[in-house]
Design a protein around this motif. Structure first.
Motif, PDB file in Angstrom:
ATOM      1  N   ILE A  34       0.846  -1.202   0.000  1.00 59.77           N
ATOM      2  CA  ILE A  34       0.000   0.000   0.000  1.00 59.77           C
ATOM      3  C   ILE A  34       0.878   1.248   0.000  1.00 59.77           C
ATOM      4  O   ILE A  34       0.638   2.208  -0.731  1.00 59.77           O
ATOM      5  CB  ILE A  34      -0.960  -0.025   1.219  1.00 59.77           C
ATOM      6  N   MET A  35       1.952   1.216   0.811  1.00 65.42           N
ATOM      7  CA  MET A  35       2.860   2.367   0.869  1.00 65.42           C
ATOM      8  C   MET A  35       3.591   2.547  -0.476  1.00 65.42           C
ATOM      9  O   MET A  35       3.707   3.668  -0.975  1.00 65.42           O
ATOM     10  CB  MET A  35       3.911   2.182   1.974  1.00 65.42           C
ATOM     11  N   ALA A  36       4.083   1.450  -1.029  1.00 60.13           N
ATOM     12  CA  ALA A  36       4.822   1.520  -2.308  1.00 60.13           C
ATOM     13  C   ALA A  36       3.922   2.118  -3.388  1.00 60.13           C
ATOM     14  O   ALA A  36       4.341   3.009  -4.142  1.00 60.13           O
ATOM     15  CB  ALA A  36       5.297   0.129  -2.725  1.00 60.13           C
ATOM     16  N   ASP A  37       2.676   1.653  -3.445  1.00 58.35           N
ATOM     17  CA  ASP A  37       1.750   2.143  -4.476  1.00 58.35           C
ATOM     18  C   ASP A  37       1.473   3.632  -4.285  1.00 58.35           C
ATOM     19  O   ASP A  37       1.360   4.389  -5.249  1.00 58.35           O
ATOM     20  CB  ASP A  37       0.424   1.370  -4.418  1.00 58.35           C
ATOM     21  N   SER A  38       1.359   4.018  -3.020  1.00 61.73           N
ATOM     22  CA  SER A  38       1.044   5.410  -2.736  1.00 61.73           C
ATOM     23  C   SER A  38       2.187   6.344  -3.188  1.00 61.73           C
ATOM     24  O   SER A  38       1.945   7.364  -3.830  1.00 61.73           O
ATOM     25  CB  SER A  38       0.776   5.544  -1.228  1.00 61.73           C
ATOM     26  N   ILE A  39       3.420   5.965  -2.889  1.00 59.62           N
ATOM     27  CA  ILE A  39       4.541   6.833  -3.311  1.00 59.62           C
ATOM     28  C   ILE A  39       4.690   6.782  -4.833  1.00 59.62           C
ATOM     29  O   ILE A  39       4.975   7.799  -5.471  1.00 59.62           O
ATOM     30  CB  ILE A  39       5.881   6.455  -2.630  1.00 59.62           C
ATOM     31  N   ALA A  40       4.453   5.613  -5.394  1.00 64.16           N
ATOM     32  CA  ALA A  40       4.591   5.484  -6.858  1.00 64.16           C
ATOM     33  C   ALA A  40       3.585   6.397  -7.575  1.00 64.16           C
ATOM     34  O   ALA A  40       3.908   6.974  -8.622  1.00 64.16           O
ATOM     35  CB  ALA A  40       4.380   4.028  -7.273  1.00 64.16           C
ATOM     36  N   ARG A  41       2.398   6.533  -7.005  1.00 65.56           N
ATOM     37  CA  ARG A  41       1.405   7.435  -7.620  1.00 65.56           C
ATOM     38  C   ARG A  41       1.924   8.871  -7.634  1.00 65.56           C
ATOM     39  O   ARG A  41       1.767   9.602  -8.607  1.00 65.56           O
ATOM     40  CB  ARG A  41       0.076   7.371  -6.852  1.00 65.56           C
ATOM     41  N   ALA A  42       2.559   9.280  -6.502  1.00 65.10           N
ATOM     42  CA  ALA A  42       3.110  10.643  -6.433  1.00 65.10           C
ATOM     43  C   ALA A  42       4.257  10.796  -7.443  1.00 65.10           C
ATOM     44  O   ALA A  42       4.393  11.830  -8.094  1.00 65.10           O
ATOM     45  CB  ALA A  42       3.590  10.945  -5.025  1.00 65.10           C
ATOM     46  N   ASN A  43       5.067   9.756  -7.577  1.00 64.41           N
ATOM     47  CA  ASN A  43       6.170   9.810  -8.543  1.00 64.41           C
ATOM     48  C   ASN A  43       5.651  10.108  -9.943  1.00 64.41           C
ATOM     49  O   ASN A  43       6.212  10.922 -10.681  1.00 64.41           O
ATOM     50  CB  ASN A  43       6.927   8.471  -8.572  1.00 64.41           C
ATOM     51  N   LYS A  44       4.550   9.430 -10.256  1.00 64.91           N
ATOM     52  CA  LYS A  44       3.961   9.604 -11.582  1.00 64.91           C
ATOM     53  C   LYS A  44       3.433  11.032 -11.736  1.00 64.91           C
ATOM     54  O   LYS A  44       3.695  11.701 -12.743  1.00 64.91           O
ATOM     55  CB  LYS A  44       2.812   8.597 -11.730  1.00 64.91           C
ATOM     56  N   LYS A  45       2.759  11.481 -10.691  1.00 61.16           N
ATOM     57  CA  LYS A  45       2.158  12.821 -10.746  1.00 61.16           C
ATOM     58  C   LYS A  45       3.219  13.921 -10.911  1.00 61.16           C
ATOM     59  O   LYS A  45       3.024  14.862 -11.655  1.00 61.16           O
ATOM     60  CB  LYS A  45       1.361  13.036  -9.456  1.00 61.16           C
ATOM     61  N   TYR A  46       4.342  13.770 -10.185  1.00 66.31           N
ATOM     62  CA  TYR A  46       5.335  14.852 -10.191  1.00 66.31           C
ATOM     63  C   TYR A  46       6.535  14.587 -11.102  1.00 66.31           C
ATOM     64  O   TYR A  46       7.463  15.393 -11.163  1.00 66.31           O
ATOM     65  CB  TYR A  46       5.816  15.124  -8.757  1.00 66.31           C
ATOM     66  N   GLY A  47       6.538  13.445 -11.747  1.00 66.45           N
ATOM     67  CA  GLY A  47       7.636  13.131 -12.675  1.00 66.45           C
ATOM     68  C   GLY A  47       8.982  12.953 -11.992  1.00 66.45           C
ATOM     69  O   GLY A  47      10.014  13.412 -12.496  1.00 66.45           O
ATOM     70  N   VAL A  48       8.979  12.314 -10.815  1.00 65.62           N
ATOM     71  CA  VAL A  48      10.236  12.099 -10.067  1.00 65.62           C
ATOM     72  C   VAL A  48      10.250  10.670  -9.509  1.00 65.62           C
ATOM     73  O   VAL A  48       9.272   9.938  -9.645  1.00 65.62           O
ATOM     74  CB  VAL A  48      10.341  13.077  -8.858  1.00 65.62           C
ATOM     75  N   THR A  49      11.360  10.304  -8.866  1.00 63.30           N
ATOM     76  CA  THR A  49      11.360   9.076  -8.064  1.00 63.30           C
ATOM     77  C   THR A  49      11.803   9.481  -6.660  1.00 63.30           C
ATOM     78  O   THR A  49      12.938   9.924  -6.456  1.00 63.30           O
ATOM     79  CB  THR A  49      12.310   8.004  -8.631  1.00 63.30           C
ATOM     80  N   ILE A  50      10.891   9.356  -5.732  1.00 63.69           N
ATOM     81  CA  ILE A  50      11.157   9.811  -4.364  1.00 63.69           C
ATOM     82  C   ILE A  50      11.967   8.750  -3.613  1.00 63.69           C
ATOM     83  O   ILE A  50      11.578   7.578  -3.585  1.00 63.69           O
ATOM     84  CB  ILE A  50       9.813  10.083  -3.634  1.00 63.69           C
ATOM     85  N   PRO A  51      13.104   9.137  -3.012  1.00 62.14           N
ATOM     86  CA  PRO A  51      13.847   8.168  -2.199  1.00 62.14           C
ATOM     87  C   PRO A  51      12.998   7.729  -1.003  1.00 62.14           C
ATOM     88  O   PRO A  51      12.391   8.563  -0.327  1.00 62.14           O
ATOM     89  CB  PRO A  51      15.076   8.957  -1.730  1.00 62.14           C
ATOM     90  N   TRP A  52      12.955   6.413  -0.795  1.00 64.56           N
ATOM     91  CA  TRP A  52      12.087   5.836   0.238  1.00 64.56           C
ATOM     92  C   TRP A  52      12.958   5.031   1.215  1.00 64.56           C
ATOM     93  O   TRP A  52      13.642   4.092   0.809  1.00 64.56           O
ATOM     94  CB  TRP A  52      11.035   4.941  -0.434  1.00 64.56           C
ATOM     95  N   TYR A  53      12.925   5.431   2.465  1.00 63.91           N
ATOM     96  CA  TYR A  53      13.717   4.756   3.504  1.00 63.91           C
ATOM     97  C   TYR A  53      12.763   4.040   4.456  1.00 63.91           C
ATOM     98  O   TYR A  53      11.691   4.564   4.785  1.00 63.91           O
ATOM     99  CB  TYR A  53      14.538   5.770   4.304  1.00 63.91           C
ATOM    100  N   ILE A  54      13.175   2.876   4.907  1.00 66.19           N
ATOM    101  CA  ILE A  54      12.322   2.101   5.810  1.00 66.19           C
ATOM    102  C   ILE A  54      13.095   1.789   7.085  1.00 66.19           C
ATOM    103  O   ILE A  54      14.195   1.216   7.028  1.00 66.19           O
ATOM    104  CB  ILE A  54      11.860   0.801   5.117  1.00 66.19           C
ATOM    105  N   MET A  55      12.529   2.211   8.204  1.00 71.63           N
ATOM    106  CA  MET A  55      13.195   1.911   9.482  1.00 71.63           C
ATOM    107  C   MET A  55      12.731   0.543   9.976  1.00 71.63           C
ATOM    108  O   MET A  55      11.535   0.297  10.131  1.00 71.63           O
ATOM    109  CB  MET A  55      12.883   2.977  10.535  1.00 71.63           C
ATOM    110  N   THR A  56      13.702  -0.322  10.193  1.00 76.80           N
ATOM    111  CA  THR A  56      13.412  -1.681  10.674  1.00 76.80           C
ATOM    112  C   THR A  56      14.003  -1.820  12.083  1.00 76.80           C
ATOM    113  O   THR A  56      14.592  -0.873  12.601  1.00 76.80           O
ATOM    114  CB  THR A  56      14.086  -2.716   9.749  1.00 76.80           C
ATOM    115  N   SER A  57      13.854  -3.009  12.655  1.00 81.81           N
ATOM    116  CA  SER A  57      14.485  -3.244  13.958  1.00 81.81           C
ATOM    117  C   SER A  57      15.455  -4.408  13.825  1.00 81.81           C
ATOM    118  O   SER A  57      15.430  -5.138  12.828  1.00 81.81           O
ATOM    119  CB  SER A  57      13.430  -3.575  15.004  1.00 81.81           C
ATOM    120  N   ASN A  58      16.243  -4.596  14.851  1.00 81.86           N
ATOM    121  CA  ASN A  58      17.176  -5.718  14.864  1.00 81.86           C
ATOM    122  C   ASN A  58      16.417  -7.039  14.668  1.00 81.86           C
ATOM    123  O   ASN A  58      16.864  -7.937  13.984  1.00 81.86           O
ATOM    124  CB  ASN A  58      17.896  -5.690  16.217  1.00 81.86           C
ATOM    125  N   LYS A  59      15.206  -7.084  15.218  1.00 80.08           N
ATOM    126  CA  LYS A  59      14.388  -8.290  15.145  1.00 80.08           C
ATOM    127  C   LYS A  59      13.816  -8.541  13.755  1.00 80.08           C
ATOM    128  O   LYS A  59      13.720  -9.679  13.321  1.00 80.08           O
ATOM    129  CB  LYS A  59      13.211  -8.111  16.115  1.00 80.08           C
TER     130      LYS A  59
END
Ligand code: UTP
Length: 418
Positions: free
Chosen positions: A131-156
Motif C-alpha cells: 500500500i505504501m509503495a503504491d502510494s509513493i509510486a502514484r506521487a512519482n507519476k504525478k510529479y515526474g520524479v522518483t522519491i527516495p524511500w527509507y524504511i526503518m526496521t528493527s534488529n528483530k
C-alpha cells in the motif's frame, strides 16, 4: 572491556542475578553473556532504572489549545499557493519519505513484521508495505520524479523485511531508491533493576520506540545520504495507517509558508475523551498530551464555533526539514516506559513465567521532538481521508475498520488522489 572489569561493574551496578547465572553456566554460555555485556552501558541502565521511579510531570495549568490550518476554510488561492510550494519541493527532488516499521505489532498479534501483513482491500488484497509503495509510486507519476524511500526496521525484523521486499520485487518500486536502516534497542529491566536473560542466554532488548528514528538516521548514515542527495524535507510516517499520505504537499506548503521546521497533520477527536494524544501548547511549545492528563473542564471546553478547544489529535503524520532531523538527532529525547510481562531466567538458570507485569520496556516517542522547536505547523486532516490504522486484532483500529475506510476512500477518489 576485560571480563573481570565486567564482573566488577555487575557488582557495582547491582546485578546479582546475572552474576549468579554467570557462575552457574558452562564456558560457552558464559562467553556469550560476557560478549553481550561488554556492549551494554550499565550506567545507562541505572539511569533507565531511575526513570522507572519518576512519574511524568504534567503541569496542566499552562496548557493552551493549538492553532491549525483547516483546508476547508482556505480560499482557492491560498490552497493553491500552499500546494504549489510543497509540489515544487517534490518536483525539484528535495523530498524523501521514511516509513517506520520497527515496531513489534504486539496488539495485532500477527506473526511477522506488520508491513508484511496482508489486508483484504478492494479490488485485490494488499500487504501494508505494498500500500505504501503504491502510494509513493502514484506521487512519482504525478510529479515526474522518483522519491527516495527509507524504511526503518528493527534488529528483530530487518532481515525479514529486506527479504520480503526482494521476494516481492520491491512491489515495482525502483530498488535503488529504497533504503533500509535499523533502529536502536534498549535493554528490558525488571522492577528491581535487573537485566533479563532469555532461554538462549541473550540479554533481552527491545526496539527503542519510534522516536529512535532521528538518532538511528544519524547512526546509520541516512542523514548524510539525504544531504548528499540534496533532500530538504522528509515525511516520516507509520507503516500501519493505510490512508497515509506521505507526499503531503499541502502540509509542506503550509510549513514552508509559516517558516516552520516541522509540520504535522491532525484530525479532530471524535469526542472529547477519545483515547488519543492531544496536540496542546505547553509553555508556548507544541506537546502531545494524553486525554487523561487534561483536566475535565478543559477537555469539554469549546471555542466560539462550538468546536472542541483541545480537539486536535496526533495521528503520527509528520513532516520534518532535514535540518530539523539533524538537530533532533543530536538531542536526548525522554524515555517513556511500559510495564509488561516478560519471561526471565532466575538465579538458578530456570525460566520463570510471571503472572503479573514484572519488567519495563523503554521507548522514545517521535512527538517529543516537537518541543525542540518554537513552532510547528498543523494542518487539520479528516479521519475518513487520512487515518485508518491497523493496530488491534479486532474492534477499533483493526484490519476490519481499516479495510472499510480504505475501500470507501478509493470509491471517493478513483482519480488516484492519495
Ligand atoms: P505503535 O506504537 O503503534 O507500535 O507504532 P506497534 O509496534 O505498531 O504496535 P504495538 O504497540 O506493539 O501493538 C507506531 C509506529 O511506529 C513504529 C511502528 O512500526 C508503527 O509504524 N515503531 C514503533 C517503530 O518503528 N519502532 C518502535 O520501536 C516502535
Amino acid at each position: 572491556m576485560e571480563e573481570n572489569e565486567i564482573l566488577e561493574e555487575l557488582r557495582e551496578y547491582k546485578q546479582p542475578r546475572l552474576l549468579d547465572i554467570l557462575n552457574k553456566v558452562d564456558i560457552n554460555k558464559r562467553e556469550k553473556l560476557i560478549k553481550q555485556l561488554s556492549q551494554i552501558n550499565l550506567k545507562e541502565i541505572e539511569k533507565l532504572y531511575e526513570n522507572i521511579k519518576e512519574t511524568a510531570d504534567v503541569d496542566v495549568g499552562e496548557l493552551k489549545p493549538v492553532k491549525s490550518v483547516n483546508p476547508d476554510k482556505l480560499s482557492k488561492e491560498e490552497f493553491d499557493e500552499y500546494e504549489e510550494l510543497g509540489a515544487n519541493v517534490v518536483k525539484n527532488n528535495k523530498f524523501a519519505v521514511v516509513i517506520m516499521a520497527g515496531g513489534e505489532g504486539t496488539r495485532l498479534g500477527f506473526n511477522g513484521p506488520k508491513g508484511t501483513f496482508k489486508i483484504d482491500v478492494e479490488p485485490k488484497p494488499k500487504y501494508l508495505f505494498e500500500i505504501m509503495a503504491d502510494s509513493i509510486a502514484r506521487a512519482n507519476k504525478k510529479y515526474g520524479v522518483t522519491i527516495p524511500w527509507y524504511i526503518m526496521t528493527s534488529n528483530k525484523n530487518n532481515e525479514q523485511i529486506v527479504n520480503f521486499f526482494e521476494e516481492h520485487s520491491y512491489f515495482g518500486y525502483p530498488k535503488e531508491y529504497v533504503g533500509f536502516f535499523e533502529q536502536g534497542e534498549l535493554p528490558l529491566i525488571t522492577e528491581d533493576g535487573q537485566l533479563i536473560v532469555d532461554e538462549d542466554y541473550n540479554i533481552r532488548k527491545a526496539a527503542d520506540g519510534n522516536g529512535s528514528v532521528f538518532k538511528s538516521m544519524r547512526d546509520r548514515g541516512v542523514i548524510e545520504d539525504m544531504k548528499a542527495k540534496g533532500i530538504e524535507w522528509v515525511y516520516i510516517g507509520q507503516i500501519d495507517n493505510v490512508l497515509l499520505k506521505m507526499v503531503d504537499t499541502l502540509l509542506m506548503g503550509v510549513a514552508i509558508k509559516e517558516k516552520s521546521e516541522i509540520g504535522t497533520r491532525s484530525i479532530l477527536k471524535a469526542f472529547p475523551k477519545e483515547k488519543v494524544g492531544t496536540l496542546c501548547l505547553k509553555n508556548g511549545k507544541v506537546k502531545v498530551i494524553e486525554y487523561s492528563e487534561i483536566p475535565e473542564e478543559m477537555i469539554e471546553a469549546k471555542n466560539e464555533n462550538g468546536e472542541m478547544l483541545f480537539g486536535e489529535s496526533n495521528i503520527t503524520c509528520n513532516l520534518f526539514s532535514l535540518n530539523a532531523i539533524d538537530k533532533i538527532s543530536k538531542e536526548n529525547l525522554p524515555y517513556h516506559k511500559a510495564h509488561k510481562k516478560y519471561e526471565y531466567m532466575d538465579e538458578n538458570c530456570k525460566m520463570v513465567e510471571p503472572s503479573e507485569p514484572n519488567a519495563y520496556k523503554f521507548e522514545y516517542f517521535i512527538f517529543d521532538s516537537f518541543e525542540f522547536f518554537s513552532q510547528i505547523s498543523i494542518v487539520r486532516g479528516k479521519r475518513e481521508e487520512d487515518f485508518a490504522p491497523v493496530k488491534n486484532k479486532d474492534g477499533v483500529d483493526s484490519p476490519e475498520t481499516a479495510i472499510k475506510l480504505y475501500n470507501e476512500y478509493w470509491r471517493r477518489h478513483e482519480d488516484g488522489r492519495m
